[in-house]
Motif scaffolding. Structure first.
Motif, PDB file in Angstrom:
ATOM      1  N   MET A  13      36.699  43.801  47.788  1.00 18.38           N
ATOM      2  CA  MET A  13      36.851  43.859  46.338  1.00 18.38           C
ATOM      3  C   MET A  13      38.261  43.538  45.842  1.00 18.38           C
ATOM      4  O   MET A  13      38.555  43.690  44.646  1.00 18.38           O
ATOM      5  CB  MET A  13      36.433  45.245  45.825  1.00 18.38           C
ATOM      6  N   ASN A  14      39.129  43.044  46.692  1.00 14.11           N
ATOM      7  CA  ASN A  14      40.485  42.699  46.251  1.00 14.11           C
ATOM      8  C   ASN A  14      40.442  41.684  45.116  1.00 14.11           C
ATOM      9  O   ASN A  14      39.827  40.619  45.239  1.00 14.11           O
ATOM     10  CB  ASN A  14      41.301  42.117  47.410  1.00 14.11           C
ATOM     11  N   GLY A  15      41.097  42.004  44.004  1.00 10.85           N
ATOM     12  CA  GLY A  15      41.233  41.046  42.918  1.00 10.85           C
ATOM     13  C   GLY A  15      40.022  40.875  42.027  1.00 10.85           C
ATOM     14  O   GLY A  15      40.017  39.990  41.166  1.00 10.85           O
ATOM     15  N   THR A  16      38.999  41.697  42.183  1.00 11.49           N
ATOM     16  CA  THR A  16      37.808  41.519  41.344  1.00 11.49           C
ATOM     17  C   THR A  16      38.099  41.770  39.859  1.00 11.49           C
ATOM     18  O   THR A  16      37.412  41.232  38.994  1.00 11.49           O
ATOM     19  CB  THR A  16      36.681  42.471  41.789  1.00 11.49           C
ATOM     20  N   GLY A  17      39.126  42.555  39.561  1.00 13.41           N
ATOM     21  CA  GLY A  17      39.469  42.808  38.167  1.00 13.41           C
ATOM     22  C   GLY A  17      39.924  41.570  37.449  1.00 13.41           C
ATOM     23  O   GLY A  17      39.643  41.394  36.256  1.00 13.41           O
ATOM     24  N   ARG A  18      40.622  40.672  38.150  1.00 20.28           N
ATOM     25  CA  ARG A  18      41.040  39.420  37.522  1.00 20.28           C
ATOM     26  C   ARG A  18      39.930  38.378  37.524  1.00 20.28           C
ATOM     27  O   ARG A  18      39.888  37.504  36.662  1.00 20.28           O
ATOM     28  CB  ARG A  18      42.277  38.885  38.244  1.00 20.28           C
ATOM     29  N   ARG A  19      39.041  38.470  38.471  1.00 14.64           N
ATOM     30  CA  ARG A  19      37.948  37.501  38.566  1.00 14.64           C
ATOM     31  C   ARG A  19      36.803  37.858  37.619  1.00 14.64           C
ATOM     32  O   ARG A  19      36.203  36.988  36.995  1.00 14.64           O
ATOM     33  CB  ARG A  19      37.447  37.466  40.013  1.00 14.64           C
ATOM     34  N   MET A  20      36.470  39.150  37.526  1.00 15.68           N
ATOM     35  CA  MET A  20      35.401  39.627  36.642  1.00 15.68           C
ATOM     36  C   MET A  20      35.939  40.817  35.834  1.00 15.68           C
ATOM     37  O   MET A  20      35.574  41.964  36.076  1.00 15.68           O
ATOM     38  CB  MET A  20      34.173  40.031  37.467  1.00 15.68           C
ATOM     39  N   PRO A  21      36.807  40.562  34.860  1.00 15.71           N
ATOM     40  CA  PRO A  21      37.499  41.668  34.180  1.00 15.71           C
ATOM     41  C   PRO A  21      36.588  42.576  33.371  1.00 15.71           C
ATOM     42  O   PRO A  21      36.798  43.795  33.361  1.00 15.71           O
ATOM     43  CB  PRO A  21      38.505  40.941  33.271  1.00 15.71           C
ATOM     44  N   LEU A  22      35.583  42.048  32.685  1.00  7.64           N
ATOM     45  CA  LEU A  22      34.721  42.897  31.859  1.00  7.64           C
ATOM     46  C   LEU A  22      33.882  43.826  32.724  1.00  7.64           C
ATOM     47  O   LEU A  22      33.741  45.019  32.429  1.00  7.64           O
ATOM     48  CB  LEU A  22      33.842  42.040  30.959  1.00  7.64           C
ATOM     49  N   ARG A  35      42.325  48.258  44.571  1.00  5.68           N
ATOM     50  CA  ARG A  35      41.966  46.952  45.128  1.00  5.68           C
ATOM     51  C   ARG A  35      41.594  45.964  44.020  1.00  5.68           C
ATOM     52  O   ARG A  35      42.005  44.804  44.032  1.00  5.68           O
ATOM     53  CB  ARG A  35      40.782  47.089  46.079  1.00  5.68           C
ATOM     54  N   SER A  36      40.802  46.439  43.087  1.00  6.54           N
ATOM     55  CA  SER A  36      40.263  45.541  42.065  1.00  6.54           C
ATOM     56  C   SER A  36      41.333  44.988  41.139  1.00  6.54           C
ATOM     57  O   SER A  36      41.301  43.804  40.767  1.00  6.54           O
ATOM     58  CB  SER A  36      39.214  46.285  41.232  1.00  6.54           C
ATOM     59  N   TRP A  37      42.284  45.817  40.755  1.00  2.00           N
ATOM     60  CA  TRP A  37      43.253  45.414  39.721  1.00  2.00           C
ATOM     61  C   TRP A  37      44.604  44.965  40.275  1.00  2.00           C
ATOM     62  O   TRP A  37      45.298  44.162  39.631  1.00  2.00           O
ATOM     63  CB  TRP A  37      43.483  46.559  38.749  1.00  2.00           C
ATOM     64  N   PHE A  38      45.000  45.444  41.441  1.00  2.00           N
ATOM     65  CA  PHE A  38      46.386  45.226  41.870  1.00  2.00           C
ATOM     66  C   PHE A  38      46.537  44.389  43.141  1.00  2.00           C
ATOM     67  O   PHE A  38      47.657  43.979  43.457  1.00  2.00           O
ATOM     68  CB  PHE A  38      47.093  46.578  42.066  1.00  2.00           C
ATOM     69  N   LEU A  39      45.477  44.149  43.892  1.00  2.00           N
ATOM     70  CA  LEU A  39      45.586  43.310  45.079  1.00  2.00           C
ATOM     71  C   LEU A  39      45.145  41.882  44.767  1.00  2.00           C
ATOM     72  O   LEU A  39      44.357  41.643  43.852  1.00  2.00           O
ATOM     73  CB  LEU A  39      44.751  43.889  46.220  1.00  2.00           C
ATOM     74  N   THR A  88      34.673  44.830  35.675  1.00  2.00           N
ATOM     75  CA  THR A  88      35.564  45.781  36.324  1.00  2.00           C
ATOM     76  C   THR A  88      36.105  46.813  35.338  1.00  2.00           C
ATOM     77  O   THR A  88      36.358  47.968  35.717  1.00  2.00           O
ATOM     78  CB  THR A  88      36.724  45.044  37.025  1.00  2.00           C
ATOM     79  N   ILE A  89      36.273  46.453  34.074  1.00  2.00           N
ATOM     80  CA  ILE A  89      36.646  47.447  33.060  1.00  2.00           C
ATOM     81  C   ILE A  89      35.544  48.498  32.942  1.00  2.00           C
ATOM     82  O   ILE A  89      35.814  49.706  32.913  1.00  2.00           O
ATOM     83  CB  ILE A  89      36.898  46.766  31.696  1.00  2.00           C
ATOM     84  N   ALA A  90      34.277  48.040  32.872  1.00  2.00           N
ATOM     85  CA  ALA A  90      33.161  48.993  32.789  1.00  2.00           C
ATOM     86  C   ALA A  90      33.128  49.879  34.028  1.00  2.00           C
ATOM     87  O   ALA A  90      32.924  51.101  33.933  1.00  2.00           O
ATOM     88  CB  ALA A  90      31.843  48.235  32.630  1.00  2.00           C
ATOM     89  N   PHE A  91      33.314  49.284  35.209  1.00  2.00           N
ATOM     90  CA  PHE A  91      33.334  50.061  36.452  1.00  2.00           C
ATOM     91  C   PHE A  91      34.461  51.085  36.420  1.00  2.00           C
ATOM     92  O   PHE A  91      34.286  52.249  36.801  1.00  2.00           O
ATOM     93  CB  PHE A  91      33.501  49.124  37.652  1.00  2.00           C
ATOM     94  N   SER A  92      35.626  50.684  35.938  1.00  2.00           N
ATOM     95  CA  SER A  92      36.787  51.572  35.917  1.00  2.00           C
ATOM     96  C   SER A  92      36.560  52.751  34.980  1.00  2.00           C
ATOM     97  O   SER A  92      36.914  53.898  35.317  1.00  2.00           O
ATOM     98  CB  SER A  92      38.036  50.792  35.486  1.00  2.00           C
TER      99      SER A  92
END
Length: 503
Positions: free
Chosen positions: A366-375, A435-439, A377-381
């Protein structure tokens, strides 16, 4: 037409009839199947809204079907029933939309959506049951209609998961049946009533009532995933994401937790259960499950399995709340029935989006999923922070009431259990968010060819449901004190004189 009799029946039929029609549709009738799915879900939501308004205005909705003399199937819309049936109706609409997008182009969609509708029908019947017999019928129907969804993929792993599911749930159903029959032989009634219907029995029956309580709680504890009855749940994660969402947030585990609430309050009565010293053992069982589920979640790399063990932990908050002798803990447990549902379904929607769009099934991917699928990942967060009890989220409301309930019940050890659970929640969710937002993103995702690194979200049918439920997590937290919020409705339920003279 007497709408006070017909309305509970129509709520059940609103998913039953579309499901039966969908079964006979050819696979290529996509448009008609979609219309039946969505129209049934909207109709159920409208009918439930009508009942909500009616009950708030003091109307009584009840339907009875006589089977034998003194034996009836009863559907009744009391405030407790409406808490669960409203959750099911709202989340069914969103899960149906999600499933339509998720299964686009997949085989056996008519079979899937047919059983999907029957599963929600059974959950609706569980919610509206007015006696233990009706509850038992729909509870077992829920087992039978969910099994084909668990094994839908048809793989060997799916069949093994389905076999495990059947062994656990049918065994639980047998215990529930035994307890129900035994109870009827003692009392001659199974009707749910405020304060229960057992307190007038002679003290000579008290040992039998203790054993019956164990049978009933064990039977419902299978679906509620109480340790050690939880083994089927992580295995069932082999099912498609919409089924996982249905199992965890709309139907199966919620039916088990809801059944425990009914047994404590409307069969035994909370005061009588306390007198028999049944509540503290239930609180201990729920606390063990809360800690055990969180510890197991820590060591799961498979995302859906980590979420499954999180469910094992979080659903037991409901049982813990009702085991705290007092209205404050009860409110916390009841409101968590709703809050956990919207948080957990958001997490499973997002997990499904990662799997469908990027082929991601493991946390280590899941590294970088926040930049790839931000919406997504926001809901997940938001949902993950809610599970931790972060301020301004629905989870913070549940945990605050549960902690206050434990203090009011003079059970300080429960407060420590809840704090430990929150820390463990953080321990298994924060690494995912990190992992999602910072890697950095990998060069290529498992299922994204050719590799595309820019923002590219899931299709709107897969994206809209988690955005709606993610927003609901914040709304339920920020506006918790507003009229008709889940918290306000839970307070209405406890105002039904469940606690006579209890502080």
């Amino acid at each position: 037409m007497n709408w006070q009799v017909w309305l509970p029946l129509l709520v059940v039929l609103s998913s039953l009839l579309p499901g039966l029609i969908i079964f006979v549709l050819p696979e290529n009738r996509v448009g008609l199947r979609t219309v039946l799915n969505i129209s049934g879900a909207i109709a159920k939501l409208f009918l439930v809204g009508w009942m909500l308004w009616g009950v708030a205005e003091g109307h009584h909705f009840e339907a009875r079907l006589a089977l034998l003399p003194d034996i009836e199937l009863v559907l009744r819309a009391d405030p407790l029933a409406l808490l669960f049936v409203t959750l099911s109706a709202v989340l069914w609409l969103l899960t149906t939309m999600y499933a339509i997008g998720y299964l686009e182009g997949s085989p056996h969609r008519s079979r899937f959506f047919g059983f999907f509708s029957l599963c929600v029908t059974a959950a609706t019947g569980v919610a509206l049951s007015g006696n233990l017999l009706t509850f038992l019928v729909f509870y077992e129907l829920l087992t039978l209609t969910t099994y084909p969804l668990v094994v839908h993929r048809g793989t060997e792993m799916a069949r093994q998961a389905g076999q495990s599911y059947l062994i656990y749930t049918l065994a639980g159903g047998a215990l529930l049946l035994l307890g129900t029959v035994w109870l009827y032989t003692l009392t001659g009634t199974l009707e749910f009533t405020e304060h229960g219907f057992l307190h007038e029995l002679d003290t000579a029956h008290h040992p039998s009532l203790i054993i019956i309580f164990i049978l009933l709680i064990a039977g419902m504890g299978v679906k509620a995933a109480l340790v050690p009855l939880h083994g089927w749940l992580p295995k069932a994660m082999i099912a498609p994401a919409p089924v996982s969402a249905l199992l965890h947030a709309v139907a199966v585990v919620k039916a088990g937790a809801f059944g425990i609430v009914r047994v404590v309050y409307d069969v035994y009565g909370v005061e009588f259960a306390q007198m028999l010293n049944l509540l503290t053992p239930l609180a201990i069982a729920a606390s063990v499950t809360i800690i055990w589920g969180s510890l197991r979640a820590l060591f799961q790399d498979d995302l859906k399995k980590r979420l499954a063990y999180s469910t094992v932990s979080q659903v037991s908050y409901i049982a813990l709340g009702v085991a705290l002798f007092g209205p404050i803990g009860t409110i916390g447990g009841l409101v968590h029935l709703v809050h956990q549902g919207i948080m957990k379904i958001t997490l499973f929607f997002c997990a499904g989006n990662y799997a469908e769009k990027l082929g991601i099934h493991r946390i280590s991917q899941m590294n970088g999923t926040g930049r790839r699928m931000p919406l997504t990942t926001i809901a997940f967060s938001v949902a993950a922070l809610g599970m931790m009890g972060a301020p301004l989220t629905a989870g913070a409301v549940s945990k605050a009431w549960l902690m206050d309930g434990a203090t009011a019940a003079n059970m300080p050890w429960v407060v420590w259990v809840l704090w430990a659970s929150s820390l463990l929640n953080a321990a298994y969710f924060l690494p995912i968010l990190w992992r999602s937002w910072f890697l950095s993103q990998p060069y290529a995702w498992p299922n994204d060819h050719p590799p595309i690194r820019q923002w590219r979200e899931a299709p709107w049918l897969l994206l809209l449901p988690p955005l709606v439920t993610g927003t609901a997590i914040l709304v339920a937290g920020v506006f918790a004190t507003f009229e008709m919020s889940p918290l306000a409705w839970a307070q209405l339920i406890t105002d039904r004189e469940y606690f006579r003279g209890v502080p």
